[in-house]
Design an enzyme around this catalytic site. Structure first.
Site, PDB file in Angstrom:
ATOM      1  N   ASP A   1      70.739 -79.017  32.128  1.00  0.00           N
ATOM      2  CA  ASP A   1      71.182 -79.099  31.615  1.00  0.00           C
ATOM      3  C   ASP A   1      72.418 -80.089  30.727  1.00  0.00           C
ATOM      4  O   ASP A   1      73.076 -80.586  31.901  1.00  0.00           O
ATOM      5  CB  ASP A   1      72.369 -78.193  31.873  1.00  0.00           C
TER       6      ASP A   1
ATOM      7  N   ASP B   1      73.322 -79.139  23.462  1.00  0.00           N
ATOM      8  CA  ASP B   1      73.257 -78.403  24.112  1.00  0.00           C
ATOM      9  C   ASP B   1      72.132 -77.740  24.366  1.00  0.00           C
ATOM     10  O   ASP B   1      71.705 -76.670  23.918  1.00  0.00           O
ATOM     11  CB  ASP B   1      74.444 -77.176  24.717  1.00  0.00           C
TER      12      ASP B   1
ATOM     13  N   HIS C   1      75.608 -68.935  22.695  1.00  0.00           N
ATOM     14  CA  HIS C   1      77.356 -68.819  22.076  1.00  0.00           C
ATOM     15  C   HIS C   1      76.887 -70.053  21.206  1.00  0.00           C
ATOM     16  O   HIS C   1      75.966 -70.464  21.173  1.00  0.00           O
ATOM     17  CB  HIS C   1      77.891 -69.589  23.855  1.00  0.00           C
TER      18      HIS C   1
ATOM     19  N   HIS D   1      81.527 -73.351  23.922  1.00  0.00           N
ATOM     20  CA  HIS D   1      82.068 -72.283  23.675  1.00  0.00           C
ATOM     21  C   HIS D   1      82.416 -72.192  22.287  1.00  0.00           C
ATOM     22  O   HIS D   1      83.892 -71.892  22.702  1.00  0.00           O
ATOM     23  CB  HIS D   1      81.792 -71.365  24.354  1.00  0.00           C
TER      24      HIS D   1
ATOM     25  N   GLU E   1      70.334 -69.969  24.790  1.00  0.00           N
ATOM     26  CA  GLU E   1      69.281 -70.428  26.276  1.00  0.00           C
ATOM     27  C   GLU E   1      69.539 -68.867  26.683  1.00  0.00           C
ATOM     28  O   GLU E   1      69.824 -67.629  26.514  1.00  0.00           O
ATOM     29  CB  GLU E   1      71.006 -70.532  26.813  1.00  0.00           C
TER      30      GLU E   1
ATOM     31  N   GLU F   1      66.625 -73.906  26.867  1.00  0.00           N
ATOM     32  CA  GLU F   1      67.479 -73.876  25.533  1.00  0.00           C
ATOM     33  C   GLU F   1      68.386 -74.710  24.471  1.00  0.00           C
ATOM     34  O   GLU F   1      67.789 -75.978  24.556  1.00  0.00           O
ATOM     35  CB  GLU F   1      69.326 -73.965  26.512  1.00  0.00           C
TER      36      GLU F   1
HETATM   37  O1  57R Z   1      75.494 -72.842  29.374  1.00  0.00           O
HETATM   38  C1  57R Z   1      82.575 -75.848  32.119  1.00  0.00           C
HETATM   39  C2  57R Z   1      81.288 -75.893  30.633  1.00  0.00           C
HETATM   40  N1  57R Z   1      78.651 -72.088  28.655  1.00  0.00           N
HETATM   41  C3  57R Z   1      79.818 -76.076  30.297  1.00  0.00           C
HETATM   42  C4  57R Z   1      78.959 -75.733  30.092  1.00  0.00           C
HETATM   43  O2  57R Z   1      77.509 -68.407  29.719  1.00  0.00           O
HETATM   44  C5  57R Z   1      79.519 -74.041  28.750  1.00  0.00           C
HETATM   45  O3  57R Z   1      77.996 -66.351  30.080  1.00  0.00           O
HETATM   46  C6  57R Z   1      80.896 -73.919  29.820  1.00  0.00           C
HETATM   47  O4  57R Z   1      81.643 -76.721  32.085  1.00  0.00           O
HETATM   48  C7  57R Z   1      81.880 -74.573  30.478  1.00  0.00           C
HETATM   49  C8  57R Z   1      78.316 -67.069  30.854  1.00  0.00           C
HETATM   50  N2  57R Z   1      79.072 -67.070  31.532  1.00  0.00           N
HETATM   51  C9  57R Z   1      79.493 -65.934  32.646  1.00  0.00           C
HETATM   52  C10 57R Z   1      79.980 -65.742  33.749  1.00  0.00           C
HETATM   53  C11 57R Z   1      81.123 -65.608  31.143  1.00  0.00           C
HETATM   54  C12 57R Z   1      77.171 -69.589  31.065  1.00  0.00           C
HETATM   55  C13 57R Z   1      76.351 -69.610  30.802  1.00  0.00           C
HETATM   56  C14 57R Z   1      75.431 -71.106  30.964  1.00  0.00           C
HETATM   57  C15 57R Z   1      76.760 -72.193  29.958  1.00  0.00           C
HETATM   58  C16 57R Z   1      77.152 -73.101  30.755  1.00  0.00           C
HETATM   59  C17 57R Z   1      77.612 -71.654  29.207  1.00  0.00           C
HETATM   60  C18 57R Z   1      78.136 -69.936  29.849  1.00  0.00           C
HETATM   61  N3  57R Z   1      79.000 -70.179  28.734  1.00  0.00           N
HETATM   62  N4  57R Z   1      79.260 -71.507  28.171  1.00  0.00           N
HETATM   63  C19 57R Z   1      78.497 -73.668  28.129  1.00  0.00           C
HETATM   64 CO    CO Z   2      74.878 -73.615  26.448  1.00  0.00          CO
END
Ligand code: 57R
Ligand code: CO
Length: 442
Positions: free
Chosen positions: A208, A219, A295, A303, A328, A423
């Site tokens: 990723d 992303d 997102h 996000h 994604e 993604e």
């Molecule tokens: O895409 C701190 C990051 N993201 C990097 C990318 O979704 C993201 O549903 C956020 O570094 C923070 C999700 N999580 C639940 C358990 C609430 C994840 C899915 C993967 C990812 C990395 C992501 C998520 N939510 N925001 C972007």
């Molecule tokens: Co993402």
């Protein structure tokens, strides 16, 4: 002025005026009589002569460069006119088909692109960096490499191609920590600096990668594997992501996208021969991981507050004109749910934090470092250490406990399960949908 970079002499506008310049000492009448002064005879000088005499500056516009291997040439040296490749353009359908030709919608786009911070060139430049870095990653990543080597290979390329801004103005750089999640780990794993994990032949790794230009984040993720038994898992997730991207559009309910994704994803199964001495094989249905989502993306925020489910949901949220989204999808041979586990690598400043009262001096200093180097972009421990920060864990934990910094622990499905991810980032432009991260690979 426009120049032909293939010509060996290219001069600036000043050189066009050399024809009017008179040589000193020429044509001065010997008798000093103004009246007898002959009409000035202008000698034409070529631009080349003027340059040779040093009277005009030669401005040679560099030829567009080509990419090196490993990739280290900044993209502004390759796309010297500042125009970066468009993503895949998809026309809006049905109720939105009028947008393709609408003068009003075209005007909205034109106006947005007059603002250098808002022009589509920023996200397209980030996306082209993504494609070039991942192309090199796909042909270079091999079992036997350490996770640190893989992260460096990707991040060194990204920093060079995007021409990372280290001034503190955050004009371009890495968009978030390079995810290298293995097997049952679906997301939010990147090696910390003491990591000794080595990639194995039967691993499934989600790669990723995030790239930003002026806070516009591309992303996009893909999955690498070598065990052919898992081909159907990879295909299921690739198709599910493409379905989600295809279904997306202005006024589309995110819950409906989730249903379409799940339908495609869960039409696949994976059959894996036993490896523990038992004869035969086990067949697993591919499940969409129900508690992971896509997102929207806001400037400098990965996000933006809207989620795109990857299973059927009653979420009534709609996608809107002008929004950026990352769709994604995650498929799994396990339960289809993830839980947080293991050592944290990923962090981000919570939005809206300015100058909170802090008792620990070390926490104050750390917060300043985070604000200067990352703003609200996500980061990992390795990136913090590159800024020269050491022995920061106590201060970091204090910022996490005060909810100034959010930690994002690795996300795991059941032990022994295998997960995959694809993604893409796309824009819901007023006139069309642009899948900026689309490449010939996925
Ligand atoms: O895409 C701190 C990051 N993201 C990097 C990318 O979704 C993201 O549903 C956020 O570094 C923070 C999700 N999580 C639940 C358990 C609430 C994840 C899915 C993967 C990812 C990395 C992501 C998520 N939510 N925001 C972007
Ligand atoms: Co993402």
């Amino acid at each position: 002025m426009t120049v032909d970079p293939t010509k060996d002499q290219v001069v600036d506008d000043a050189a066009d005026k050399v024809d009017d310049v008179e040589d000193e000492g020429e044509d001065v009448p010997k008798d000093g009589n103004e009246a007898s002064k002959p009409k000035k005879k202008r000698k034409r000088k070529t631009k080349a002569q003027a340059i040779a005499e040093g009277r005009v500056k030669e401005e040679v516009k560099p030829e567009p460069a080509t990419q090196s291997e490993p990739p280290r040439v900044g993209l502004t040296k390759i796309f010297t006119d500042g125009v970066f490749p468009e993503g895949e353009i998809c026309e809006y359908l049905n109720d939105n088909s009028y947008r393709t030709t609408s003068a009003e919608k075209k005007e909205i786009e034109r106006l947005a692109n007059e603002n250098p911070d808002e022009t589509y060139q920023n996200i397209r430049r980030a996306a082209e960096v993504h494609r070039q870095v991942r192309q090199y990653a796909q042909k270079t990543i091999r079992p036997g490499m350490t996770m640190i080597e893989i992260a460096n290979l990707i991040e060194d390329g990204t920093r060079a191609l995007v021409e990372e801004d280290t001034s503190g103005k955050l004009q371009s750089g890495i968009g978030f920590p390079t995810g290298l999640s293995l097997n049952s780990c679906a997301a939010h794993y990147t090696p910390n600096s003491n990591d000794t994990v080595v990639l194995k032949e039967n691993d499934i790794m989600k790669v990723d990668i995030g790239v930003h230009v002026k806070g516009k984040i591309c992303d996009s993720a893909f999955t690498v594997h070598w065990d052919r038994n898992y081909d159907p898992l990879i295909k299921a997730v690739k198709e599910a992501t493409n379905t989600g991207v295809r279904e997306a559009g202005i006024d589309v309910r995110v819950g409906d996208i989730g249903a379409a994704i799940q339908e495609v994803m869960e039409s696949y199964e994976v059959t894996v021969p036993h490896t523990d001495g038992r004869v035969g094989s086990t067949t697993y249905p591919v499940k969409a991981i129900g508690n992971l989502t896509g997102h929207n993306i806001a400037p400098y925020r990965i996000h933006g507050g809207k989620s795109v489910p990857i299973v059927k949901s009653h979420d009534q949220d709609k996608m809107e004109e002008g929004e950026y989204f990352a769709i994604e999808t995650f498929g799994s041979t396990g339960r289809g749910r993830v839980v947080e586990s293991g050592e944290v690598s990923h962090y981000a400043l919570n939005p809206g934090i300015k100058n909170p009262p802090l008792r620990l001096e070390t926490a104050k200093t750390l917060l300043k470092t985070i604000q200067k180097n990352f703003g609200t972009l996500p980061w990992c421990r390795r990136y913090l250490e590159r800024t020269g920060t050491s022995r920061y864990l106590l201060a970091l934990n204090s910022l996490v406990n005060q909810e100034i910094v959010q930690d994002y622990p690795p996300l795991y499905d059941a032990p022994g399960s295998m997960t995959a991810q694809f993604e893409h980032t796309f824009l819901l432009r007023p006139t069309c949908k642009e899948i900026v991260s689309r490449g010939d690979d996925y």
